[in-house]
Design an enzyme around this catalytic site. Structure first.
Site, PDB file in Angstrom:
ATOM      1  N   HIS A  58      -7.521   4.382   5.109  1.00  0.00           N
ATOM      2  CA  HIS A  58      -8.462   4.030   6.172  1.00  0.00           C
ATOM      3  C   HIS A  58      -8.631   5.250   7.083  1.00  0.00           C
ATOM      4  CE1 HIS A  58      -8.486  -0.312   5.217  1.00  0.00           C
ATOM      5  NE2 HIS A  58      -7.223  -0.090   4.863  1.00  0.00           N
ATOM      6  N   HIS A 177      -8.772  -7.340  -1.957  1.00  0.00           N
ATOM      7  CA  HIS A 177      -7.737  -7.690  -0.978  1.00  0.00           C
ATOM      8  C   HIS A 177      -7.454  -9.172  -1.202  1.00  0.00           C
ATOM      9  CE1 HIS A 177      -5.914  -7.739   3.181  1.00  0.00           C
ATOM     10  NE2 HIS A 177      -6.229  -9.018   3.040  1.00  0.00           N
ATOM     11  N   HIS A 230      -2.759  -3.457  -2.675  1.00  0.00           N
ATOM     12  CA  HIS A 230      -1.456  -3.724  -2.045  1.00  0.00           C
ATOM     13  C   HIS A 230      -0.773  -5.023  -2.495  1.00  0.00           C
ATOM     14  CE1 HIS A 230      -4.268  -5.883   0.444  1.00  0.00           C
ATOM     15  NE2 HIS A 230      -4.557  -4.865   1.229  1.00  0.00           N
ATOM     16  N   ASP A 303      -2.403   2.556   1.784  1.00  0.00           N
ATOM     17  CA  ASP A 303      -3.002   1.645   2.768  1.00  0.00           C
ATOM     18  C   ASP A 303      -2.801   2.213   4.175  1.00  0.00           C
ATOM     19  OD1 ASP A 303      -4.346  -0.435   3.930  1.00  0.00           O
ATOM     20  OD2 ASP A 303      -2.795  -1.946   3.600  1.00  0.00           O
ATOM     21  N   HIS A 307      -3.784   3.027  13.983  1.00  0.00           N
ATOM     22  CA  HIS A 307      -4.230   2.284  15.161  1.00  0.00           C
ATOM     23  C   HIS A 307      -3.825   3.051  16.411  1.00  0.00           C
ATOM     24  CE1 HIS A 307      -5.453  -1.322  13.012  1.00  0.00           C
ATOM     25  NE2 HIS A 307      -4.303  -1.343  12.379  1.00  0.00           N
TER      26      HIS A 307
END
Length: 428
Positions: A58, A177, A230, A303, A307
């Protein structure tokens, strides 16, 4: 210099060899190679691998540059030994059009720390209601081949079937997902003994396993490719193993954190351990390691989910889900898979470079360390041990579950098509 001689590296963990890079290509591999006109890198005792490839990153840009940008994310990737990453579609705006994926692709080209291949959304706005412009994204300059609504499950079976049918036409893959939304409403952690004791909403294993079972059957019916993001439970391993035994075209990934950490850590209520899918049990961890070793699980994917501080430094229920992983992934795999004897370094190269490049069709990556191949390489000091210090991360975010934990191994050099992106552990 255009020539670089990597002297005495253990290629894929084998006997020491010299590797000569000339321009963007590996010119020669052997012993006692001439260093004339070349910059020499002393690699004695270190392991040389093909550049790592992450199928699940990400990068947050566009829209959440407070968490990560393509620049900071690719710098983190280079620090972790990666030469290519696949950027997930849950940006703002969502990467569901040719215009957005081309923007991400070009940002990767401009910054140059690793190749960036955008992943296109399966559905418009990740809403699960209408297929996105899959064909247009594939035909764009970004050449998208992997599509995912990661962060959200494509829970509508009809939409999932149509996506599988659509990507089949150009050899694409849908990366799912696996999370049945009705079974995970209000979920905060793995459903089990610990969630019951803590009084936190549980995320049951069956919510993952039921979607995987459905999707491998859909892939079989359509004759298309499906990839499981994942994977986190022992039951999911058995379903994928069964599907492969039937010849279904399914691949699966596991994250480093699911190979090492368990739901017991949630007892601390530290939101750094809040992730989706959640940390599972010790039994699940052992099953995932064995499945990665025997090939049921094809690859390791980070993954990497950055943040900002304020989204993690808060009470558990309000905290965002996710962990950064690019800069620690190889160390965790060394500890959980190599030092336990489950994989050798050739196996690590297979799971972290060769197969992810093959699944995502990353041209020039995951290639053998041999003459004539692109010089996408990673050099690892496997003898190193040290505590993880997120203050030194290249990522813009610091939400690592490994802060202060001692991990083995350190990437010292990364080369992207012969250009050093990391030198002696420092970004070039």
């Amino acid at each position: 210099m255009s020539k670089i001689l990597i002297r005495g590296a253990k290629v894929l963990g084998g006997e020491p060899q010299d590797v000569l890079i000339d321009g963007d290509t590996i010119a020669e591999v052997g012993t006692g190679l001439s260093a004339e006109g070349a910059e020499v890198v002393d690699a004695a005792g270190k392991v040389l691998l093909p550049g790592l490839v992450d199928l699940h990153t990400h990068l947050r840009e566009p829209g959440r540059e407070d968490s990560e940008t393509v620049l900071t994310g690719t710098r983190a990737a280079a620090s972790g030994g990666y030469t290519a990453v696949f950027a997930m579609a849950n940006t703002f705006p969502v990467a569901d059009t040719a215009g957005v994926v081309e923007q991400v692709y070009r940002l990767g080209q401009e910054h140059g720390y690793c190749d960036v291949q955008p992943i296109g959304a399966v559905t418009v706005g990740l809403e699960g209601k209408k297929l996105a412009e899959l064909g247009a994204m594939h035909e764009s300059a970004a050449g998208v081949t992997v599509f995912s609504d990661d962060g959200k499950c494509v829970d509508d079976a009809v939409i999932m079937r149509r996506a599988l049918e659509y990507v089949k036409a150009f050899g694409g893959v849908v990366a799912q997902h696996a999370q049945e939304p009705r079974l995970t409403e209000g979920a905060q952690m793995n459903e089990g003994v610990v969630s019951a004791e803590l009084g936190l909403g549980g995320w049951p294993a069956v919510a993952e396993e039921s979607i995987i079972a459905r999707d491998v059957l859909l892939a079989e019916h359509v004759g298309s490719r499906v990839h499981i993001c994942h994977l986190s439970t022992a039951g999911s391993v058995e379903i994928v193993r069964w599907a492969k035994s039937r010849g279904i075209d399914v691949t699966a990934e596991v994250t480093p954190h699911h190979l090492l950490l368990t739901d017991e850590l949630v007892r601390s209520y530290n939101p750094v351990y809040k992730v989706n899918p959640p940390l599972r049990t010790e039994r699940d961890v052992m099953a995932l390691r064995e499945a990665l070793a025997d090939g049921t699980i094809d690859i390791v994917a980070t993954d990497h989910a950055p943040h900002p501080h304020e989204d993690k430094d808060c009470e558990w229920a309000a905290a965002a889900m996710g962990m950064v992983g690019l800069e620690t992934a190889l160390s965790v795999v060394q500890q959980t898979m190599v030092e336990t004897g489950l994989l050798d370094w050739a196996g690590v190269a297979d799971r972290m470079s060769v197969k992810p490049a093959r699944i995502g069709r990353a041209t020039g990556h995951g290639r053998p360390v041999s003459a004539g191949e692109p010089a996408n390489l990673t050099l690892v000091d496997t003898a190193y041990r040290g505590a993880v210090d997120p203050a030194g991360f290249a990522s813009r975010s610091r939400n690592t579950p490994y802060e202060g934990r001692e991990l083995p191994g350190r990437v010292t050099h990364t080369w992207l098509r012969g250009k050093a992106t990391l030198v002696d552990g420092k970004l070039a």
